[in-house]
Design an enzyme around this catalytic site. Structure first.
Site, PDB file in Angstrom:
ATOM      1  N   ARG A 174      36.374   2.117  -4.256  1.00 39.04           N
ATOM      2  CA  ARG A 174      37.307   1.024  -4.549  1.00 39.04           C
ATOM      3  C   ARG A 174      36.834  -0.285  -3.914  1.00 39.04           C
ATOM      4  NH1 ARG A 174      42.786   0.418  -6.478  1.00 39.04           N
ATOM      5  NH2 ARG A 174      42.741   2.612  -7.059  1.00 39.04           N
ATOM      6  N   GLU A 203      50.203  -2.352  -2.861  1.00 37.70           N
ATOM      7  CA  GLU A 203      48.951  -2.740  -2.224  1.00 37.70           C
ATOM      8  C   GLU A 203      48.470  -4.162  -2.521  1.00 37.70           C
ATOM      9  OE1 GLU A 203      46.561   1.451  -1.832  1.00 37.70           O
ATOM     10  OE2 GLU A 203      46.765   0.594  -3.834  1.00 37.70           O
ATOM     11  N   GLN A 247      52.769  11.943   2.252  1.00 39.46           N
ATOM     12  CA  GLN A 247      52.725  11.247   0.975  1.00 39.46           C
ATOM     13  C   GLN A 247      52.236  12.152  -0.148  1.00 39.46           C
ATOM     14  OE1 GLN A 247      50.836   7.643   3.428  1.00 39.46           O
ATOM     15  NE2 GLN A 247      50.773   7.238   1.237  1.00 39.46           N
TER      16      GLN A 247
END
Length: 790
Positions: free
Chosen positions: A333, A742, A220
């Protein structure tokens, strides 16, 4: 009936938009779908192997913790087909591939940190020969074993962390809790999750002239792989080319952890001057790589008679594994998503990334956001039960206020919630799902059913979009228009099945006013677009779509200026649509797009351009944990209804209603597919995907499809209603769309809390079920027994 697939996907309104020249907002099949279904989509292991290609396999540590006192590799070198064996000493530029903290050895030396850690690499003439030789690791390694620390709870007790603890506070949580009419204390355990990408980790390194190295890598983050390979080879970045046409899934597992395999393949290829492929066996992939972090929560909350949260303090402890990897950003996060949809006036959050003798955990779809948000959802669910109220009413009572409202719009980390649409979104789903009537029906069913119990839950989502680190929020793209009118696009994002290339192609087709078929997107390549960010954090379309739009717009403006000059009109009177160029306002002259391109080429007009985009307005302080880390928020909500067998712990999802906010969708068909996939994947995390390590040896026992269970088609509910919430993104994103990778993974919170609701009904909703995730049948039975005993 030979209708094209597009005609089945497009709604009537989309068909009209298509006729009017729109190329975004149209349901299109994935650009490689026809290749996928025919088995013709080429992945790295499908590439024809060059003459002389060698194969690598890894020898793994047999213990979870200990000292590596000696390696006797003579027996390995003597195995049939073995060409060479690499150890840590053979890494020219340094034996490390840590993405942030340099604490992650490529091959172990000295200390052994987890069972399955790569210690040496075998290079052989065939993959089977390499694997057989690597399989002798246990007999050639002299190891002094030590007791491992396997759980994050134990590591936290020992004060053993990969990074310093994090603290994010607002107001005086302790005082607010102490003064509240009601107090709640509790714990929650939520397990990790294996990415289970269909294509495992693989790299194919090919040496080139003048110290060059081409690496085909399933990753990725091609630019990170370029930098880490250049570092380990002791070369410059321009020596290394990393290419990735597509991945068979990534989900975060190929953001940083593809580095080890790229490095081993590249070092071997440079050393032997021959191509080297390293493709992991599925068992080895599970044993070597990390996954979603397990979390444990300890919380204390104060609330009033209505269920309004007045103060909250939570400690989050994650299982980081043996090295830092991306555990710091994941915890950041998580802390920034503890609030989820709710305004918390006084709050104190503490994050600890525990060092354990297990695989180093890493990015996974949601990147800590789901782990942060599920804690507050569990708290509000308990508050509602304690007060005898409908959990939906308690949730909406605590929602952030409207953007033009009072102080209830500021997050604990100092970002204003300016685009809150949760109230109307919730109201819409409450009606379309028939939530109130179904909750009443669930209660009536349970009153007459002593064994089978139903449960229902409504949970919302607020998810921030952007990378935590500001400089990652940029992207580049190249657009080439050939003199026959065909278009080639290259951008810095990677395609892993999520439809990024499809959306970027639509953006370019729309900008140039051409048919979809004119646009082709090529493999991600560090020699075309440089210094790219990872395709992660749901930013792929936001960043790369804007960059490609920028490049295409420059070409369109050049073509418009050329056409206007030829016709003696203003460039504003030139319009591109439906593969044609309309010149002039009154009775415009029409020219086929390809014809104008040919004329422009003959006039020496530049027909290619680069584009760049950087997300505006972001800032973040790691020290104070304050700032604006997110460009905008994506919202959603879900209602799930389940049936639980209280004698066996078995359960079934009967119905799910999903309403998710993607702004003005670039491709509704792709976006709905992303919502559906995220929902099922998140449901797997919370209900069945259980990770188990042997308590003494540290062996990951669930290291194959035979022992690690993911959802199948049979786990999809018979009724699955998925709808996209209509409304533009107030932020200036690509065509006012929103990220969809997400955020919808949080929608299956509703499944977990529906199961909790069903268990609670066993005790007449008087006892709060101590249900942990994943809510396996065993976990459900334990919670039922606790409710019955309570």
């Amino acid at each position: 009936m030979n209708k094209p697939l597009d005609s089945f996907l497009q709604a009537p309104s989309e068909a009209q938009a298509l006729r009017e020249g729109q190329r975004v907002g149209i349901s299109r099949p994935h650009e490689s779908a026809h290749l996928h279904v025919a088995g013709e989509a080429a992945y790295i292991d499908d590439l024809p192997e060059l003459a002389g290609t060698l194969h690598a396999a890894l020898g793994l540590s047999p213990v979870a913790h200990g000292r590596l006192n000696a390696i006797d590799l003579d027996a390995v070198r003597a195995m049939p087909g073995v060409v060479d064996v690499l150890t840590a000493a053979d890494m020219p530029g340094g034996n490390d591939c840590g993405p942030i903290v340099h604490d992650d050895p490529i091959l172990a030396e000295g200390e052994l940190r987890y069972l399955g850690q790569p210690v040496f690499a075998v290079i052989a003439t065939s993959r089977d020969a390499a694997r057989r030789a690597a399989g002798r690791a246990k007999s050639v390694l002299t190891v002094e074993a030590s007791p491992p620390v396997l759980s994050h709870q134990e590591a936290h007790r020992l004060g053993q962390y990969v990074l310093p603890p994090m603290h994010l506070t607002r107001g005086d949580a302790a005082a607010a809790i102490a003064a509240a009419p009601h107090r709640l204390t509790g714990t929650l355990d939520v397990g990790g999750q294996e990415q289970f990408y269909l294509e495992g980790q693989i790299s194919y390194a090919i040496p080139k002239e003048n110290d060059g190295m081409l690496v085909h890598c399933s990753t990725q983050h091609p630019s990170e792989m370029q930098h880490v390979v250049a570092h380990v080879l002791k070369l410059q970045a321009h020596h290394v080319q990393v290419e990735c046409r597509r991945m068979g899934g990534g989900f975060g597992g190929k953001e940083s952890q593809s580095a080890l395999f790229a490095c081993v393949a590249a070092v071997a290829a440079r050393r032997l001057k021959r191509p080297v492929k390293l493709r992991l066996d599925r068992d080895d992939d599970f044993l070597i790589t990390g996954r979603r972090h397990c979390f444990r929560y300890e919380y204390e909350v104060g609330y009033d008679d209505e269920g309004r949260v007045l103060g909250a303090e939570v400690t989050m402890v994650s299982r980081a594994g043996h090295s830092a990897d991306l555990s710091g950003p994941v915890m950041t996060r998580a802390l920034c998503h503890f609030d989820n949809a709710y305004w918390l006036p006084d709050v104190a959050m503490h994050g600890f990334s525990a060092r354990t003798n297990t695989q180093s955990n890493t990015a996974f779809r949601g990147f800590g956001g789901p782990q942060g948000a599920i804690a507050i959802e569990n708290i509000l669910d308990t508050i509602a039960r304690n007060l005898g109220k409908d959990p939906l009413d308690v949730r909406t009572l605590n929602y952030y206020g409207p953007s033009d409202g009072d102080e209830r719009v500021m997050t604990p980390y100092g970002q204003k919630v300016e685009d809150n649409i949760l109230q109307p979104l919730t109201a819409q789903l409450e009606v379309t799902s028939d939530y109130r009537a179904r909750r009443k029906a669930v209660a009536e069913f349970n009153a007459t059913s002593p064994v089978l119990k139903r449960g229902i839950a409504f949970t919302p989502v607020k998810f921030g979009i952007s990378f935590n680190v500001a400089h990652f929020n940029q992207a580049g793209a190249l657009v080439h228009v050939y003199n026959d009118g065909s278009i080639l696009v290259n951008h810095g994002g990677t395609e892993m099945g999520q439809g990024l290339n499809t959306k970027v192609a639509q953006v370019v087709a729309h900008e140039l006013g051409v048919e979809f078929e004119r646009v082709r997107v090529t493999a991600t390549d560090t020699q075309k677009v440089v210094n790219t960010s990872a395709t992660a954090a749901s930013t792929g379309s936001d960043l790369n779509g804007k960059a490609a739009q920028d490049a295409a717009r420059q070409i369109r403006e050049r073509l418009a200026a050329f056409a206007a000059e030829q016709a003696g009109v203003d460039p504003s009177e030139v319009r591109f649509a439906n593969d044609r160029v309309f010149i002039g306002k009154k009775a415009p002259h029409e020219v086929p797009f390809c014809e104008l391109v040919t004329q422009a080429y003959l006039a020496r007009v530049q027909l290619w351009s680069d584009g760049h985009y950087a997300t505006p307005g972001l800032h973040w302080s790691r020290e104070t944990m304050q700032g604006k880390p997110f460009f905008y928020f994506a919202y959603g909500a879900a209602v799930s209804e389940v049936l639980v067998d209280t004698l066996t712990g078995e359960w079934k999802l009967l119905r799910a209603d999903l309403l998710h906010d993607v702004g003005r969708s670039l491709n509704p068909a792709v976006d709905i597919g992303q919502v559906e996939g995220a929902f099922i994947q998140g449901m797997g995390w919370l209900t069945m995907e259980e990770l188990v390590w042997h308590p003494q040896t540290g062996l990951l026992a669930t290291h194959a499809p035979s022992t690690y269970k993911i959802p199948t088609a049979n786990d999809c509910p018979p009724v699955l209603n998925v709808k996209l919430y209509e409304g533009d993104n107030p932020a200036d994103t690509i065509h006012r769309s929103k990220a969809v990778g997400e955020p919808p993974l949080l929608l299956p919170f509703s499944v977990f809390f529906a199961i909790r609701d069903a268990i609670s009904s066993v005790g007449g909703h008087r006892v709060d079920p101590p249900l942990s995730a994943p809510a396996t049948s065993e976990a459900i039975l334990r919670a039922i027994q606790a409710v019955q005993a309570g």
